[in-house]
Design an enzyme around this catalytic site. Structure first.
Site, PDB file in Angstrom:
ATOM      1  N   CYS A   1      44.855  54.279  53.128  1.00  0.00           N
ATOM      2  CA  CYS A   1      43.399  54.764  52.812  1.00  0.00           C
ATOM      3  C   CYS A   1      43.638  55.693  51.478  1.00  0.00           C
ATOM      4  CB  CYS A   1      42.957  55.714  53.882  1.00  0.00           C
ATOM      5  SG  CYS A   1      41.732  56.790  53.226  1.00  0.00           S
TER       6      CYS A   1
ATOM      7  N   CYS B   1      43.277  59.417  51.689  1.00  0.00           N
ATOM      8  CA  CYS B   1      44.665  59.874  52.344  1.00  0.00           C
ATOM      9  C   CYS B   1      45.673  60.050  51.933  1.00  0.00           C
ATOM     10  CB  CYS B   1      45.027  59.137  53.517  1.00  0.00           C
ATOM     11  SG  CYS B   1      43.769  59.361  55.078  1.00  0.00           S
TER      12      CYS B   1
ATOM     13  N   ASP C   1      35.788  63.272  40.382  1.00  0.00           N
ATOM     14  CA  ASP C   1      35.645  61.686  40.512  1.00  0.00           C
ATOM     15  C   ASP C   1      36.370  61.126  39.223  1.00  0.00           C
ATOM     16  OD1 ASP C   1      33.630  60.040  42.204  1.00  0.00           O
ATOM     17  OD2 ASP C   1      34.414  59.314  40.342  1.00  0.00           O
TER      18      ASP C   1
ATOM     19  N   HIS D   1      36.794  56.716  53.636  1.00  0.00           N
ATOM     20  CA  HIS D   1      37.403  58.275  54.031  1.00  0.00           C
ATOM     21  C   HIS D   1      36.099  59.093  53.639  1.00  0.00           C
ATOM     22  CE1 HIS D   1      40.666  61.224  54.272  1.00  0.00           C
ATOM     23  NE2 HIS D   1      39.498  61.978  54.086  1.00  0.00           N
TER      24      HIS D   1
ATOM     25  N   HIS E   1      33.353  61.343  52.173  1.00  0.00           N
ATOM     26  CA  HIS E   1      33.454  62.215  50.809  1.00  0.00           C
ATOM     27  C   HIS E   1      32.142  62.644  50.577  1.00  0.00           C
ATOM     28  CE1 HIS E   1      33.526  57.949  49.795  1.00  0.00           C
ATOM     29  NE2 HIS E   1      32.642  58.367  48.716  1.00  0.00           N
TER      30      HIS E   1
ATOM     31  N   HIS F   1      29.911  63.775  47.230  1.00  0.00           N
ATOM     32  CA  HIS F   1      29.794  63.693  45.900  1.00  0.00           C
ATOM     33  C   HIS F   1      28.948  64.952  45.821  1.00  0.00           C
ATOM     34  CE1 HIS F   1      30.675  59.109  45.034  1.00  0.00           C
ATOM     35  NE2 HIS F   1      30.136  59.382  46.414  1.00  0.00           N
TER      36      HIS F   1
HETATM   37  P1  5GP Z   1      31.670  55.923  47.033  1.00  0.00           P
HETATM   38  O1  5GP Z   1      31.419  54.901  46.223  1.00  0.00           O
HETATM   39  O2  5GP Z   1      32.456  55.379  48.301  1.00  0.00           O
HETATM   40  O3  5GP Z   1      30.521  56.745  47.676  1.00  0.00           O
HETATM   41  O4  5GP Z   1      32.566  57.009  46.146  1.00  0.00           O
HETATM   42  C1  5GP Z   1      33.854  56.773  45.979  1.00  0.00           C
HETATM   43  C2  5GP Z   1      34.093  57.420  44.653  1.00  0.00           C
HETATM   44  O5  5GP Z   1      35.610  57.615  44.520  1.00  0.00           O
HETATM   45  C3  5GP Z   1      33.529  56.964  43.386  1.00  0.00           C
HETATM   46  O6  5GP Z   1      32.581  57.713  42.681  1.00  0.00           O
HETATM   47  C4  5GP Z   1      34.680  56.507  42.561  1.00  0.00           C
HETATM   48  O7  5GP Z   1      34.633  56.966  40.916  1.00  0.00           O
HETATM   49  C5  5GP Z   1      35.929  57.407  43.123  1.00  0.00           C
HETATM   50  N1  5GP Z   1      37.250  57.257  43.069  1.00  0.00           N
HETATM   51  C6  5GP Z   1      37.600  55.912  43.232  1.00  0.00           C
HETATM   52  N2  5GP Z   1      38.863  55.758  43.163  1.00  0.00           N
HETATM   53  C7  5GP Z   1      39.384  57.025  42.661  1.00  0.00           C
HETATM   54  C8  5GP Z   1      40.528  57.535  42.419  1.00  0.00           C
HETATM   55  O8  5GP Z   1      41.540  57.033  42.572  1.00  0.00           O
HETATM   56  N3  5GP Z   1      40.728  59.078  42.319  1.00  0.00           N
HETATM   57  C9  5GP Z   1      39.300  59.691  42.267  1.00  0.00           C
HETATM   58  N4  5GP Z   1      39.651  60.974  41.655  1.00  0.00           N
HETATM   59  N5  5GP Z   1      38.316  59.265  42.388  1.00  0.00           N
HETATM   60  C10 5GP Z   1      38.315  58.141  42.698  1.00  0.00           C
HETATM   61 ZN    ZN Z   2      41.813  58.500  54.720  1.00  0.00          ZN
END
Ligand code: 5GP
Ligand code: ZN
Length: 118
Positions: free
Chosen positions: A8, A11, A34, A99, A101, A103
């Protein structure tokens, strides 16, 4: 669900195996910028323990409360006067990291109004 899942991404950030630009952390949560911000302020708040999404997190009220407290801490530390909070749930919603999160988005006015008109 295990506290930590080996493959993950978030994680791995919690464990320090992958670097992140930390904004806030405490015993229960970690918050970091992000990597691809969608607003001038775009912080992700995650529980240290692995939960797939908000529905799984909701089964552990103490962990859920810690994520809300983490959002509040980020708002306080960054001095946010307003912000929008989003939990994507399921791939079709755009959830790419399994995992949970939050925003936390701020600095570009009414984020949700922009999303609706996009
Ligand atoms: P989701 O699309 O799952 O709601 O949001 C995942 C978020 O994680 C995205 O906004 C993406 O830009 C961010 N993200 C993906 N990989 C990484 C990373 O390695 N580091 C950081 N800081 N953010 C990440
Ligand atoms: Zn995780």
């Amino acid at each position: 669900m295990a506290d930590s899942v080996a493959d993950c991404l978030f994680c791995s950030i919690v464990a320090g195996r992958i670097p992140a630009d930390l904004v806030y952390q405490d015993a229960d949560v970690v918050a970091f910028n992000d990597i691809a911000p969608k607003a001038p302020v775009h912080v992700l708040v995650i529980p240290r323990r692995h939960f797939t999404d908000i529905r799984e997190l909701a089964k552990d009220p103490a962990a859920a409360a810690s994520v809300l407290a983490g959002i509040d801490a980020v708002a306080g530390e960054r001095g946010l006067e307003y912000f929008t909070t989003i939990f994507n749930t399921g791939a079709e919603s755009g959830q790419t990291v399994l995992h949970v999160h939050a925003h936390v988005l701020s600095g570009s006015g009414q984020f949700w109004a922009h999303a609706k008109s996009a």
